[in-house]
Design a protein around this motif. Structure first.
Motif, PDB file in Angstrom:
ATOM      1  N   LEU A 207       0.835  -1.202   0.000  1.00  0.00           N
ATOM      2  CA  LEU A 207       0.000   0.000   0.000  1.00  0.00           C
ATOM      3  C   LEU A 207       0.869   1.252   0.000  1.00  0.00           C
ATOM      4  O   LEU A 207       0.607   2.208  -0.748  1.00  0.00           O
ATOM      5  N   GLY A 208       1.904   1.267   0.831  1.00  0.00           N
ATOM      6  CA  GLY A 208       2.769   2.436   0.919  1.00  0.00           C
ATOM      7  C   GLY A 208       3.512   2.737  -0.363  1.00  0.00           C
ATOM      8  O   GLY A 208       3.766   3.901  -0.691  1.00  0.00           O
ATOM      9  N   ARG A 209       3.860   1.687  -1.115  1.00  0.00           N
ATOM     10  CA  ARG A 209       4.605   1.890  -2.368  1.00  0.00           C
ATOM     11  C   ARG A 209       3.704   2.300  -3.525  1.00  0.00           C
ATOM     12  O   ARG A 209       4.185   2.793  -4.544  1.00  0.00           O
ATOM     13  N   ASN A 210       2.404   2.076  -3.388  1.00  0.00           N
ATOM     14  CA  ASN A 210       1.504   2.253  -4.534  1.00  0.00           C
ATOM     15  C   ASN A 210       0.379   3.253  -4.272  1.00  0.00           C
ATOM     16  O   ASN A 210      -0.689   3.160  -4.886  1.00  0.00           O
ATOM     17  N   VAL A 211       0.599   4.212  -3.379  1.00  0.00           N
ATOM     18  CA  VAL A 211      -0.456   5.172  -3.049  1.00  0.00           C
ATOM     19  C   VAL A 211      -0.887   5.926  -4.307  1.00  0.00           C
ATOM     20  O   VAL A 211      -0.062   6.564  -4.966  1.00  0.00           O
ATOM     21  N   PRO A 212      -2.176   5.858  -4.669  1.00  0.00           N
ATOM     22  CA  PRO A 212      -2.641   6.573  -5.862  1.00  0.00           C
ATOM     23  C   PRO A 212      -2.764   8.073  -5.601  1.00  0.00           C
ATOM     24  O   PRO A 212      -2.797   8.523  -4.449  1.00  0.00           O
ATOM     25  N   THR A 213      -2.844   8.832  -6.673  1.00  0.00           N
ATOM     26  CA  THR A 213      -3.084  10.264  -6.561  1.00  0.00           C
ATOM     27  C   THR A 213      -4.584  10.514  -6.457  1.00  0.00           C
ATOM     28  O   THR A 213      -5.350  10.083  -7.322  1.00  0.00           O
ATOM     29  N   SER A 214      -5.009  11.187  -5.394  1.00  0.00           N
ATOM     30  CA  SER A 214      -6.435  11.462  -5.215  1.00  0.00           C
ATOM     31  C   SER A 214      -6.927  12.401  -6.301  1.00  0.00           C
ATOM     32  O   SER A 214      -6.278  13.404  -6.613  1.00  0.00           O
ATOM     33  N   GLN A 215      -8.087  12.084  -6.858  1.00  0.00           N
ATOM     34  CA  GLN A 215      -8.628  12.885  -7.951  1.00  0.00           C
ATOM     35  C   GLN A 215      -9.398  14.096  -7.451  1.00  0.00           C
ATOM     36  O   GLN A 215      -9.380  15.155  -8.074  1.00  0.00           O
TER      37      GLN A 215
ATOM     38  N   TYR B  15      -7.789   0.808  -3.149  1.00  0.00           N
ATOM     39  CA  TYR B  15      -8.684   1.262  -2.077  1.00  0.00           C
ATOM     40  C   TYR B  15      -9.381   0.078  -1.404  1.00  0.00           C
ATOM     41  O   TYR B  15      -9.639   0.100  -0.197  1.00  0.00           O
ATOM     42  N   GLN B  16      -9.694  -0.957  -2.188  1.00  0.00           N
ATOM     43  CA  GLN B  16     -10.311  -2.151  -1.609  1.00  0.00           C
ATOM     44  C   GLN B  16      -9.314  -2.893  -0.716  1.00  0.00           C
ATOM     45  O   GLN B  16      -9.678  -3.410   0.346  1.00  0.00           O
ATOM     46  N   THR B  17      -8.068  -2.925  -1.152  1.00  0.00           N
ATOM     47  CA  THR B  17      -7.020  -3.514  -0.322  1.00  0.00           C
ATOM     48  C   THR B  17      -6.872  -2.746   0.987  1.00  0.00           C
ATOM     49  O   THR B  17      -6.804  -3.343   2.070  1.00  0.00           O
TER      50      THR B  17
END
Length: 366
Positions: free
Chosen positions: A207-215, A309-311
């Motif tokens: 999760l920490g390595r793959n944080v998405p950019t909030s839209q 987000y589900q993860t």
């Protein structure tokens, strides 16, 4: 409804509580005095514990023909920043002013001497919470679909509120919300477990390595699911109120969608401790995929990163449930004969499912 105390949980007065190992959750004369101060009913009161919460506690209080709902946190000591009833009441007052369906807040008590923790009173709503059984008026096929659609549409409406100014802006800082969530729950695991489950660290690192950019930024409920919605007592399916605002803040709206879809029961999906509204396994309800598509079509948000987000949702849920399991092991949940012990295997199941959303397997090391 109860009219007499039942010992450990509810007592007539603090004097009656002195022999108990743990402080009571409800002290009737203290509550009656608070009701008097706010002109709510008269005479003796009756009480009934309601809801399926494993954290905060909610009671229906009836007195002299008037009904209110009392909500309080669990017994102290409470972790800092959690179970903040004063904040939860304030959030609902603010959101109610923006047209969000919430119960009316009747009174707030910040004086911890009354019940040992702050609490608030809210109006009683005449409605239905859907969990283990399908209400007759929501049972026809078209109403099952309409129920699912109302769940999505209510979330879309909540996320559409402008949070850039006014009182709403004071509810939190959306910048960095996702990374803070990962770091906060990583720390909570370390203080709330007595066993080794390597998947927690593995998924947390992913999760920490793959944080998405909030839209976009929005109000985030934090526990948005069908069981936290109250529906009108007659067809068509309509949400009367969104309940349980303890974890609400400002952040990324897809965190709510991730939680809703990851914990939503559908036919063929594995059972987890978060299966709190089992009825959606029945025919007629939208699937997880259909929920997400309806949300996407109404918001225009890109749902490509939804598995992240589900993860996050299931990983957080596993850590929260582990805290409950640890308290049960320590004897702090003496009347819990089902949920607490089930978490010995339930938490690993949550982590396994979280890993599947992340594309990780039990043996993967990334």
């Amino acid at each position: 409804m109860h009219t007499v105390p039942d010992g450990v949980e509810v007592v007539a007065s603090w004097e009656r509580a002195c022999h108990l190992d743990n402080p009571p959750l409800l002290v009737l004369d203290a509550v009656a005095g608070f009701l008097d101060a706010h002109g709510i009913g008269s005479g003796p009161l009756t009480w009934q514990r309601i809801g399926d919460g494993h954290s905060n506690v909610t009671y229906l209080i009836q007195r002299g023909g008037e009904c209110v709902v009392l909500r309080r946190g669990p017994r102290p000591p409470l972790p800092r920043s959690t179970h903040d009833m004063v904040r939860e009441a304030r959030i609902q007052k603010i959101l109610g002013g923006h047209g969000v369906p919430v119960p009316e807040i009747v009174a707030v008590c910040e004086d911890e001497s009354l019940l040992g923790v702050p609490f608030y009173l809210m109006s009683r709503l005449d409605g239905t919470v859907v969990t283990d059984t399908i209400p007759a008026h929501l049972s026809p096929a078209e109403q099952r679909r309409a129920t699912s659609e109302a769940v999505v549409d209510t979330l879309v409406a909540l996320h559409s509120i402008d949070v850039t100014g006014g009182e709403l802006a004071s509810l939190g800082s959306p910048e960095g919300y996702l990374r803070r969530q990962v770091e906060r729950f990583r720390g909570l695991w370390e203080v709330n477990t007595t066993r080794s489950l390597p998947a927690v660290e593995r998924i947390g690192n992913w999760l920490g390595r793959n944080v998405p950019t909030s839209q976009v930024a929005s109000v985030v409920h934090g526990d948005y699911r069908m069981g936290n919605l109250m529906f009108a007592p007659q067809a068509p399916a309509r949400v009367l109120a969104i309940l349980d605002w303890e974890m609400a803040t400002l952040g990324d709206p897809l965190a709510d969608l991730g939680y809703l879809t990851a914990t939503y029961s559908e036919a063929g999906s594995p059972v987890t401790p978060l299966e709190l509204t089992r009825v959606t396994r029945s025919p007629g309800y939208l699937t997880q995929r259909e929920l997400a598509e309806r949300y996407r079509s109404r918001t225009g948000l890109d749902l490509t990163p939804l598995p992240w987000y589900q993860t996050l949702a299931l990983w957080k849920a596993a850590i929260f449930c582990e805290a409950i399991y640890t308290r049960w092991q320590r004897g702090e949940r003496p009347h819990d004969t089902a949920f607490g012990p089930s978490l010995e295997t339930g938490v690993p199941r949550l982590l396994e499912r979280a890993g599947r959303y992340a594309g990780l397997t039990a043996t993967t090391r990334h």
